[in-house]
Each structure stands twice: as C-alpha cells, then as structure tokens.
Scaffold this motif. Structure first.
Motif, PDB file in Angstrom:
ATOM      1  N   ASP A  10       0.854  -1.180   0.000  1.00 30.30           N
ATOM      2  CA  ASP A  10       0.000   0.000   0.000  1.00 30.30           C
ATOM      3  C   ASP A  10       0.894   1.235   0.000  1.00 30.30           C
ATOM      4  OD1 ASP A  10      -1.564   2.177   0.597  1.00 30.30           O
ATOM      5  OD2 ASP A  10      -2.886   1.053   1.940  1.00 30.30           O
ATOM      6  N   ARG A  12       0.474   4.265   0.543  1.00 24.66           N
ATOM      7  CA  ARG A  12       0.263   5.300   1.551  1.00 24.66           C
ATOM      8  C   ARG A  12       0.898   4.916   2.878  1.00 24.66           C
ATOM      9  NH1 ARG A  12      -5.775   5.178   2.283  1.00 24.66           N
ATOM     10  NH2 ARG A  12      -5.089   3.030   2.482  1.00 24.66           N
ATOM     11  N   ILE A  13       1.122   3.633   3.069  1.00 24.94           N
ATOM     12  CA  ILE A  13       1.723   3.204   4.325  1.00 24.94           C
ATOM     13  C   ILE A  13       3.219   3.463   4.271  1.00 24.94           C
ATOM     14  CG2 ILE A  13       2.170   1.251   5.834  1.00 24.94           C
ATOM     15  CD1 ILE A  13      -0.464   0.086   5.004  1.00 24.94           C
ATOM     16  N   PRO A  14       3.736   4.240   5.238  1.00 23.08           N
ATOM     17  CA  PRO A  14       5.149   4.605   5.149  1.00 23.08           C
ATOM     18  C   PRO A  14       6.069   3.417   5.348  1.00 23.08           C
ATOM     19  CG  PRO A  14       4.021   5.797   6.922  1.00 23.08           C
ATOM     20  CD  PRO A  14       3.066   4.785   6.403  1.00 23.08           C
ATOM     21  N   ARG A  94       5.542   6.362   0.328  1.00 21.43           N
ATOM     22  CA  ARG A  94       5.917   7.227   1.427  1.00 21.43           C
ATOM     23  C   ARG A  94       7.041   6.563   2.209  1.00 21.43           C
ATOM     24  NH1 ARG A  94       3.386  10.713   5.135  1.00 21.43           N
ATOM     25  NH2 ARG A  94       5.169  11.713   6.122  1.00 21.43           N
TER      26      ARG A  94
ATOM     27  N   PHE B   6      -4.199   4.589   8.793  1.00 16.16           N
ATOM     28  CA  PHE B   6      -4.183   3.512   7.827  1.00 16.16           C
ATOM     29  C   PHE B   6      -4.765   2.241   8.401  1.00 16.16           C
ATOM     30  CE2 PHE B   6      -0.342   6.092   7.329  1.00 16.16           C
ATOM     31  CZ  PHE B   6      -0.758   6.776   6.218  1.00 16.16           C
ATOM     32  N   ALA B   7      -5.295   1.471   7.539  1.00 18.10           N
ATOM     33  CA  ALA B   7      -5.779   0.166   7.955  1.00 18.10           C
ATOM     34  C   ALA B   7      -4.584  -0.774   8.028  1.00 18.10           C
ATOM     35  CB  ALA B   7      -6.812  -0.354   6.961  1.00 18.10           C
ATOM     36  N   ASN B   8      -3.664  -0.396   8.908  1.00 23.96           N
ATOM     37  CA  ASN B   8      -2.397  -1.111   9.006  1.00 23.96           C
ATOM     38  C   ASN B   8      -2.508  -2.100  10.156  1.00 23.96           C
ATOM     39  OD1 ASN B   8       0.156  -1.986   9.511  1.00 23.96           O
ATOM     40  ND2 ASN B   8       1.073   0.054   9.574  1.00 23.96           N
ATOM     41  N   ILE B  53       0.954   9.735  12.071  1.00 24.81           N
ATOM     42  CA  ILE B  53       0.952  10.722  10.992  1.00 24.81           C
ATOM     43  C   ILE B  53      -0.075  10.346   9.934  1.00 24.81           C
ATOM     44  CG2 ILE B  53       3.362  11.373  11.285  1.00 24.81           C
ATOM     45  CD1 ILE B  53       3.992   9.738   8.772  1.00 24.81           C
ATOM     46  N   ARG B  54      -0.537  11.381   9.258  1.00 25.95           N
ATOM     47  CA  ARG B  54      -1.489  11.162   8.180  1.00 25.95           C
ATOM     48  C   ARG B  54      -0.727  10.894   6.891  1.00 25.95           C
ATOM     49  NH1 ARG B  54      -5.727  16.097   9.386  1.00 25.95           N
ATOM     50  NH2 ARG B  54      -6.326  15.351  11.465  1.00 25.95           N
ATOM     51  N   SER B  55      -1.446  10.405   5.942  1.00 26.34           N
ATOM     52  CA  SER B  55      -0.777  10.012   4.714  1.00 26.34           C
ATOM     53  C   SER B  55      -0.323  11.211   3.895  1.00 26.34           C
ATOM     54  CB  SER B  55      -1.720   9.158   3.866  1.00 26.34           C
ATOM     55  OG  SER B  55      -2.911   9.883   3.628  1.00 26.34           O
TER      56      SER B  55
END
Lengths: 227, 227
Positions: A10, A12-14, A94, B6-8, B53-55
């Motif tokens: 994904d 967006r996931i850093p 990211r 995030f859906a992490n 943190i946000r994306s």
DNA sequence: ATAAGTTTGTGTAGAAAATACACTAACCGT
DNA sequence: ACGGTTAGTGTATTTTCTACACAAACTTAT
C-alpha cells in the motif's frame, strides 16, 4: 534481506528505513562513505548506504547492521542524526528515513560492496558527487554536528587507532575543522581536558625524534563542557 | 482522524507517529506539557501529546498539527529532537516515533483537551509524574538541547511575548538554566550578541522605575557562535 | 663520529572574555 | 518630600585564548 522486508504494498503506508552517514579522516581530509544507486529514478546518483529496517531490530540495530555490512566495523561511535519524513524515497511510496552518523578509522579498511549498489566510495565532504534525495544537506548537518562534538567530547577516539601521537590527533582535528591549529595551543588545550593518557610507548618511524603514544582514558562518550 | 489512519493491521509493519515535547517558562520554572494516557497498557501514565501521521503530511507538518490542536499556537519554534525505534507503543505493534521540541509562550494560554486523553497539564521538568514509554529520558535530552541553544541562538524569542524587558528575558534564562545570573553580566553579554533591539517603549507596572522594552531583531533562527 | 635533515616537544607575554561586585536613577504612593 | 521597589550602569580581577620560536631526539649519509 528480502525475507524480512515486509509485503507492504500500500503506497500510503510509510516504509521505515535507516541510512548511515559514515565519516572518516583519510589523507588529511574528512570523507564520507557513499554508494551509487542502481534503482530508478535515482540510478547513477550517490547516497548513504542504508535500507529498510527488519521487523526484529531497532533503528539503532539496523544502523549497526548497515555499518557492519559495509565496513566490517562494529565498535565505533554511532549516533542518531536526523529523521526525514517527507522524502519520497522512490517517488512511489511514502518513506521515513532515519540517518545515523558514524565515525570510523578507515586505515587498512577494505570496503565491502554488494550487488545492491553500483559502487561504493569515500568522498571528501568538500568535493561531493551528485547526491540522491537531500543527502547533501544531511552531510552538511552531520559535519556541523561533528565539529561541535569535537569541541566538547571525546568521540574522536572512533576515528583513530587505539594509540596515536598528539600530532596524529591534531591532524584529525585539522581535517575536520578544515583549518590549521597551533601545535602548542592544541596540546595545552587537549591535555587540559584530561581525556588522554600517555602510554609510555613511543612511535618511531623516520629519521627524527620519536613521538609519545597516547590513548583515550575511556571510549565511552564523555561530554566535557558542563552547563 | 480515524479516516486518515491507515488500515495497518499487520503488527510487524511499523506505525509512524509524531510526539511533541512542548516547553514553556511559567512561574519561574521550565515546564513541559503532558497528557494523561487513556489506553492500556499505559493508562494513567503521562506522555507527550502526539499521534500517528497522516498520509498527506510530513513529519514536521504532523508536529505542527499536534501543537496547534493542543495549544492553538502556530508561530513558534519547533525542531526535531529524536526518533525512537524500539518503542512498542502499545506492545502489540511496532512503532516509530519522532519527537519534536517546541517552545511556546504560555501566558494567557488555555489548553485544549480532547476526549482522546484523560487530562492535559504543565509539569515542571524537575517534578515530573510517572511517564509512559521512555519519555523521561527524552525530556532530559530536550532540556539539555534547550540549554545549549540558549547559549548560541535566539530561539528564546519563542518563549516570550513580542516585546519584553531585559529582566523578563533574564528570568527565562534563569528558569531554563536553573541558576541565578548576574544582572550586569547578563545584560552585557546578551546585548553584545546584537540579537535584540530596544523598542523605545517602556513597561510600567508598579511603584518603581519603568523598564525599557526590547524585541528580537529577527525571529528566524540565528546561530551566534561560529566554528 | 659527526653533520644534515626532520619531527617532537615546550613557555611566555599580550589580548580577550568571563566573573565578581554595589550604588544611583526613576517611578509610584502616601 | 520621603519610603519602597525595580531598572540600569562600570570597574577591577581572574581566566581563557592567541600568537609566536627554538632546543631535543632521532636516523641516515658521509
């Protein structure tokens, strides 16, 4: 390596990475170790060695691992320098990248290259190649930090062999500060800090008076100046 | 907030968070802003305000956002302090947390609490409550950094109102360094740095001689000492 | 053996910076 | 006009930093 990198797709996931700015003094100059990037879009540019952290290691452990992989050194001075959060490491995902700062004694060191990079080399901090990311700024910041440390700590031990002459120590200072220092004043100052102890042994290496060898009393980081 | 987290859910994939160590001088003491944690396993302990943190924001932007949410301040001094990589933020997922360091003028400031926390409060750095994670160490490190900055930069502007008397400035220094300074020597030194300009206005507030008001010539970070 | 060449090792005087220290100036309230 | 309170200032002393030059110790070549 691949085994422990996450299947984190994904974008967006850093991704969390660690880079190491490895400094040394060689040939009277302060140098930094850089690797040539293979992967696009930075292919051909130079960068700090580094990589994505593994799931079972701390940031610091990852930095030590990178250091060991590239130089074989373990017992050196390492400290955290800065964390970059807006870097788009490869413009698709990211990335968060923490840069560590290491000081090594490069005499007699052979660099271990890997197929991951197109090259590995020491560069004088005054003559840097084109760098990937904003690594040039990080190097400037690292040099500044190193100069500060020099003034009020004993971390230089990490750049030198176990025993060394005062002239060798002075040369290291001169390389880092990039200015000549007065011999008598340097000795007066450095000895007044009480960080060094004479070993009683002498270094003989030419048709002239031999020099006394010193060592650092301790290799644990010591901050001299008190507030 | 939830929207952008995030859906992490893979616990091996690190979560990236930003914390802010917000310092102020109040009542002659250096204080730090802490929030009371609600979530287990640290429920009841105090910690820095912060969050994931946000994306779409950099680390620094996230730090500014936290700062604004808690204090309403925007135009303050903020710098990165340290990144923690081995913290297990809630013992179930890997977390990377970058701590920023902010200086604010807390006079007349009302703290904005949120339901996320069980409380929000200023604590003197000398009398800290039980802290979650290793935040106590971070505070010590931050105080050290602040004391250094004091000696060779103009960042104190961030702790003071736009104009201030030299006595007020000296009090801030004394609170941070936690020692008394000599009035004449302090003024001589601080004025020699050429960072301050007199405003020509006076502060009158009691049955005694009024004091000249000064301001910082610039609020951009200035490093005084050159190497 | 000694002279030439080279690097090590040392002291002192002057300048600059840091410290210690106490009284007068300016204002308000009575 | 005087009592109370904080602002504002100068000087002498100590400490630290800077600039600067020559003798000591060794090797090699003669």
């Amino acid at each position: 390596m691949t085994r422990t990198e996450f299947a984190n797709l994904d974008p967006r996931i850093p991704v969390v990475a660690v880079d190491v700015a490895i400094f040394t003094v060689r040939g009277g100059e302060l140098k930094v170790l850089l690797v040539k990037v293979k992967k696009r879009p930075y292919a051909g540019l130079w960068a700090f060695p580094g990589g994505i952290i593994r799931s079972d290691e701390s940031l610091e452990q990852a930095a030590y691992r990178e250091l060991a992989e590239k130089t074989g050194w373990r017992n050196v001075y390492l400290e955290q320098l800065y964390t970059f959060g807006d870097v788009e490491r490869d413009r698709t995902r990211r990335a968060i990248s923490t840069v560590y700062f290491a000081l090594v004694n490069a005499e007699g060191l052979t660099l271990k290259t890997t197929e991951k990079y197109a090259g590995i080399e020491w560069f004088p901090v005054k003559k840097l190649p084109r760098l990937a990311y904003d690594h040039a700024g990080v190097i400037r910041y690292g040099v500044k930090r190193l100069r500060w440390k020099l003034e009020y700590s004993n971390v230089v031990w990490s750049l030198l062999p176990k025993t060394f002459t005062l002239t060798e120590l002075q040369s290291a200072y001169e390389a880092i500060l990039s200015k000549k220092l007065d011999k008598r004043n340097f000795r007066k100052k450095i000895l007044s800090l009480k960080l060094l102890a004479p070993t009683g042994k002498m270094k003989r290496w030419g048709a002239h008076r031999p020099a006394e060898l010193y060592r650092f009393k301790t290799r644990k980081p010591v901050i001299v100046k008190v507030l």
